[in-house]
Write a protein that holds these residues in place. Structure first.
Motif, short mmCIF file in Angstrom:
data_model
loop_
_atom_site.label_atom_id
_atom_site.label_comp_id
_atom_site.label_asym_id
_atom_site.label_seq_id
_atom_site.Cartn_x
_atom_site.Cartn_y
_atom_site.Cartn_z
N ASP A 30 8.34 15.28 -1.39
CA ASP A 30 7.81 14.45 -0.46
C ASP A 30 8.46 13.06 -0.33
OD1 ASP A 30 6.12 13.17 1.25
OD2 ASP A 30 4.10 13.80 0.03
N ALA A 31 9.05 12.94 1.01
CA ALA A 31 9.74 11.83 1.28
C ALA A 31 8.75 10.55 1.46
CB ALA A 31 10.46 11.97 2.43
N THR A 32 7.32 10.56 1.48
CA THR A 32 6.75 9.67 1.86
C THR A 32 6.26 8.76 0.58
OG1 THR A 32 4.65 10.99 1.84
CG2 THR A 32 5.64 10.75 3.86
N VAL A 33 6.47 9.53 -0.73
CA VAL A 33 6.19 8.96 -1.78
C VAL A 33 6.69 7.71 -2.09
CG1 VAL A 33 6.06 9.14 -4.35
CG2 VAL A 33 5.20 11.16 -3.04
N GLY A 34 6.11 6.44 -2.64
CA GLY A 34 6.89 5.42 -2.89
C GLY A 34 6.84 4.52 -1.52
N LYS A 35 6.42 4.93 -0.44
CA LYS A 35 6.46 3.99 0.83
C LYS A 35 5.22 3.65 1.41
CE LYS A 35 10.54 5.60 0.79
NZ LYS A 35 11.19 6.88 1.89
N GLN A 36 5.25 2.47 2.05
CA GLN A 36 4.22 1.72 2.66
C GLN A 36 3.58 2.45 3.67
OE1 GLN A 36 3.26 -1.39 1.70
NE2 GLN A 36 2.14 -2.48 3.20
N LEU A 37 2.05 2.74 3.73
CA LEU A 37 1.46 3.41 4.55
C LEU A 37 1.71 2.73 5.90
CD1 LEU A 37 -1.90 4.25 2.91
CD2 LEU A 37 0.09 5.16 2.69
N PRO A 38 1.66 3.80 6.90
CA PRO A 38 1.98 3.17 8.46
C PRO A 38 1.09 2.26 8.82
CG PRO A 38 1.90 5.74 8.24
CD PRO A 38 1.47 5.06 6.96
N TYR A 39 1.68 1.13 9.91
CA TYR A 39 0.90 0.24 10.39
C TYR A 39 0.21 -0.59 9.52
CZ TYR A 39 1.46 3.82 14.34
OH TYR A 39 2.11 4.44 15.08
N LEU A 40 0.62 -0.86 8.25
CA LEU A 40 0.04 -1.91 7.57
C LEU A 40 1.20 -2.83 7.33
CD1 LEU A 40 -2.12 0.19 4.87
CD2 LEU A 40 -2.96 -1.26 6.96
N SER A 61 5.73 2.89 11.45
CA SER A 61 5.15 3.79 12.35
C SER A 61 5.07 5.18 11.83
CB SER A 61 5.29 3.84 13.73
OG SER A 61 6.85 4.06 13.98
N THR A 62 5.79 5.38 10.88
CA THR A 62 5.95 6.65 10.40
C THR A 62 5.77 6.74 8.72
OG1 THR A 62 8.30 6.49 9.60
CG2 THR A 62 7.60 7.46 11.70
N GLU A 63 5.13 7.79 8.26
CA GLU A 63 4.72 7.93 6.73
C GLU A 63 6.13 7.80 5.99
OE1 GLU A 63 2.45 11.22 5.87
OE2 GLU A 63 0.71 10.33 6.67
N VAL A 108 0.99 -1.15 -0.18
CA VAL A 108 -0.12 -0.05 -0.07
C VAL A 108 0.84 1.30 0.12
CG1 VAL A 108 -2.03 1.11 1.08
CG2 VAL A 108 -1.50 -1.22 1.51
N GLU A 109 1.03 1.91 -1.14
CA GLU A 109 2.07 2.92 -1.27
C GLU A 109 1.49 4.19 -1.73
OE1 GLU A 109 5.17 1.56 -3.81
OE2 GLU A 109 5.97 0.23 -2.31
N LYS A 110 1.91 5.45 -1.26
CA LYS A 110 1.56 6.68 -1.80
C LYS A 110 2.24 6.95 -3.26
CE LYS A 110 1.03 10.11 1.34
NZ LYS A 110 1.41 11.15 1.85
N LYS A 111 1.43 7.05 -4.35
CA LYS A 111 2.16 7.08 -5.58
C LYS A 111 2.13 9.01 -5.98
CE LYS A 111 2.76 3.01 -6.28
NZ LYS A 111 4.23 2.41 -6.55
N GLN A 112 1.34 9.55 -5.16
CA GLN A 112 1.55 11.06 -5.28
C GLN A 112 1.46 11.88 -3.94
OE1 GLN A 112 -1.50 12.74 -8.48
NE2 GLN A 112 -1.49 14.51 -7.10
N GLY A 113 2.56 12.54 -3.99
CA GLY A 113 2.64 13.47 -2.54
C GLY A 113 2.07 14.69 -2.71
N GLU A 114 2.42 15.43 -1.71
CA GLU A 114 1.72 16.71 -1.31
C GLU A 114 2.99 17.97 -1.89
OE1 GLU A 114 2.23 14.78 1.51
OE2 GLU A 114 0.15 14.00 1.16
N ARG A 115 3.95 17.51 -2.36
CA ARG A 115 5.08 18.29 -2.90
C ARG A 115 5.98 17.59 -3.57
NH1 ARG A 115 5.52 17.67 2.44
NH2 ARG A 115 7.56 16.94 3.37
#
Length: 626
Positions: A528-538, A568-570, A518-525
């Motif tokens: 964005d260091a959270t793009v391509g990362k597994q969503l927390p707690y999954l 536990s972090t985005e 479960v990955e974020k494919k588009q970020g806020e900027r």
């Protein structure tokens, strides 16, 4: 009450081939649906540890629960890697999920009056409307009975746990009724470990106590052979402590959560021919929640907020067999919902929806006689405060004629999640211009059911859910957070399950494994260091083993759940990884049959091996309990 009615023998239970309606709105063998649907019947519920719906659903393919602690704590579902607000919860086929935050707390949803649970994974907005992006959970309550039945249950356990339940049903002629009352409470000061990075300290969790009361009642009246009317009322009241994050060996917090829930349903069905049925269902849902934290002071006052949700629903539905092998169900859904809260603007939402779903069965020859079923469906939803939505879906199921030995299935459709009242009308930061989140989901796989001396049931499914216009809360001017439609998330994975029954179902063993990305494919900027990362707690992977023995009046069941690492972090910081763990539950029961009565004693052990683990960071789970 006859003894054999009180304690049904396992040989009379028909699980995988149970007729289910959640997957198509038309009663269909679960093996012949276009997407997987897990069905838990009364015996499956009885075999599970615990007393809530969450306890029963844990370990199903593609299902994961986020929980803040032990019994009575907040427990929300994740289906196919999506958040809890992406799973629609129905009670007897009618929407139970509220419009305030789109979540249902399964930690206080008692199994006391549940007959069966159907869990359909994947997008189902084409059938059930908003929020059915990751799946649908349909909780089907027990029916009234014309024969007299009565039962009493009492239980005690670790950490001050007590529960009591009484139920009765009966009737005469065309009239029947049933009623259930359950009370459960616990001081819940469970054993757990505090970790400071250098050492582990055994402590007890504070402020985790709870008290839960649930009452259900229903009456049914049959008028001739054609018309059946029913009225049911469900109420629950829960008073719970909310323990703070465990950042010291004695940290407990003082927050409390009070929930009051009332769900009233009325329905009439008119079977005017062998092929057609006209029904009218309605409900009124009242959900009140208070959150109090005397330690959180703002403006000189401790936090004390409330939310009162109300909704009324009316659904006329028509179902008919158009011709042999061709069925149709169509209906209209009218909803009016409104909220009053100390944290939100007082708002109302009106929904007008129309849906049609059909099933077409045919045959062809490919070396051997084959049969094919096609499931097209379409739904239109219009909201008074949100953009309209049109969602189609198509599904297919193919296999050898008259056989469930091996069947292939697939589905493709669009779904959406409507912005919640919290998203749009929060006093400080709500965004009334939000659009619905929209997704395209598909799945494909194989299902097999082999009947013989050894019964083998297996499934393998690949799925993908691509969600756009994902709503994300972001900081703005003056550090004021507000939600925006700016993100895209892709959830994909594989669900595998195998279950065998031997010696006339005296022994059953099973395994479920889920791979999930479960990955974020588009970020806020752009950075964005959270793009391509597994969503927390999954977890990226999870495995559950089940085994059971049913020999005469003796039953024994064990479940071992292995859950992989979770971030536990985005941004998936490796310093904040929750390690993989394995936790085992077991129970043993013995029943004694009399002429008209049955008695049973059951002992449950949860977390048999005293595993030290957390589902949510700094929220430890209980060690062994009995």
């Amino acid at each position: 009450m006859a003894a054999d009615d009180a304690m049904p023998d396992s040989s009379r239970v028909y699980r995988m081939n149970e007729v289910t309606v959640t997957g198509s709105r038309i009663a269909t063998d679960a093996n012949r649906l276009p997407s997987p649907v897990s069905v838990l019947n009364e015996q499956d519920l009885e075999r599970a540890n615990g007393s809530t719906v969450a306890d029963a659903l844990k370990g199903l393919p593609g299902v994961f629960f986020k929980t803040n602690g032990g019994s009575g704590s907040l427990q929300t579902i994740s289906s196919r890697g999506m958040g809890s607000e992406y799973t629609l919860v129905l009670v007897d086929g009618q929407r139970f999920t509220n419009y305030q935050n789109g979540q249902v707390d399964f930690g206080i949803f008692s199994m006391a009056d549940v007959e069966r649970i159907e869990v359909a994974k994947g997008g189902y907005s084409a059938l059930f409307g908003a929020d059915a992006v990751g799946g649908v959970v349909n909780i089907i309550t027990k029916k009234t009975s014309s024969d007299l039945h009565a039962s009493i249950i009492a239980g005690v356990g670790s950490f001050g746990f007590q529960h009591y339940q009484a139920s009765v049903s009966g009737g005469t002629g065309a009239f029947s009724f049933k009623g259930t009352y359950r009370n459960e409470h616990s001081s819940n000061r469970f054993d757990c470990y505090y970790h400071d990075g250098a050492a582990s300290t055994l402590t007890q969790r504070g402020n985790a106590d709870y008290a839960l009361s649930v009452a259900d009642a229903a009456v049914q009246l049959k008028t001739g052979d054609a018309i059946t009317s029913s009225l049911s009322v469900r109420s629950s009241v829960a008073d719970r402590g909310v323990p703070a994050a465990l950042i010291s060996a004695t940290n407990a917090g003082a927050a409390r959560l009070l929930d009051k829930d009332y769900f009233i349903r009325y329905g009439t069905e008119w079977k005017h021919s062998d092929a057609s049925t006209l029904s009218l269902h309605s409900n009124f849902h009242y959900f009140e929640q208070h959150y109090i934290d005397p330690l959180l002071v703002t403006g000189g006052k401790p936090l004390n907020c409330f939310y009162v949700n109300r909704s009324a629903l009316l659904t006329p539905t028509y179902q008919t067999a158009i011709a042999e092998g061709h069925s149709l169900v169509a209906g209209v859904e009218l909803v009016h919902a409104w909220i009053v809260s100390s944290e939100l603007q007082p708002k109302k939402r009106t929904q007008v929806s129309a849906f049609v779903s059909t099933q077409h069965d045919g045959a062809f020859t490919a070396g051997v006689p084959m049969e094919i079923s096609v499931f097209p469906s379409l739904r239109y939803d219009r909201f008074s405060d949100v953009t309209d939505a049109v969602n189609p879906k198509i599904g297919i199921n193919i296999g050898a004629a008259g056989s469930n030995a091996l069947r292939a299935r697939a589905s493709l459709g669009s779904s959406f999640r409507v912005p919640t009242f919290n998203d749009m009308y929060w006093n400080t930061g709500g965004n009334p211009d939000l659009r619905p989140e929209r997704s395209v989901g598909w799945d494909a796989g194989l299902v097999s059911s082999l009947r013989g001396a050894v019964q083998i049931e297996s499934e393998a499914t690949y799925y993908s859910i691509d969600t756009k216009d994902r709503i994300v809360w972001m900081p703005g001017a003056n550090n004021l957070w507000t939600p925006r439609n700016i993100s895209r998330v892709l959830s994909e994975g594989i669900e595998l399950s195998l279950r065998m029954r031997l010696w006339d179902e005296r022994i059953s063993v099973g395994v479920v494994h889920t791979f999930s990305s479960v990955e974020k494919k588009q970020g806020e900027r752009a950075d964005d260091a959270t793009v391509g990362k597994q969503l927390p707690y999954l977890p990226a992977s999870s495995t559950t083993f089940n085994a059971g023995v049913n020999e005469g009046n003796l039953t024994f069941n064990v479940r071992v759940a292995m859950t992989g690492e979770r971030f536990s972090t985005e941004d998936n910081d490796p310093r904040y990884v929750l390690p993989l763990f394995a936790a085992a539950d077991a129970n043993i029961g013995y029943k004694v049959l009399f002429t008209e009565w049955a008695a049973k004693i059951k002992v449950e052990v949860t977390n048999v091996f005293n595993t030290d683990y957390q589902i949510i960071a700094l929220q430890p789970m209980p060690l062994r309990s009995v």
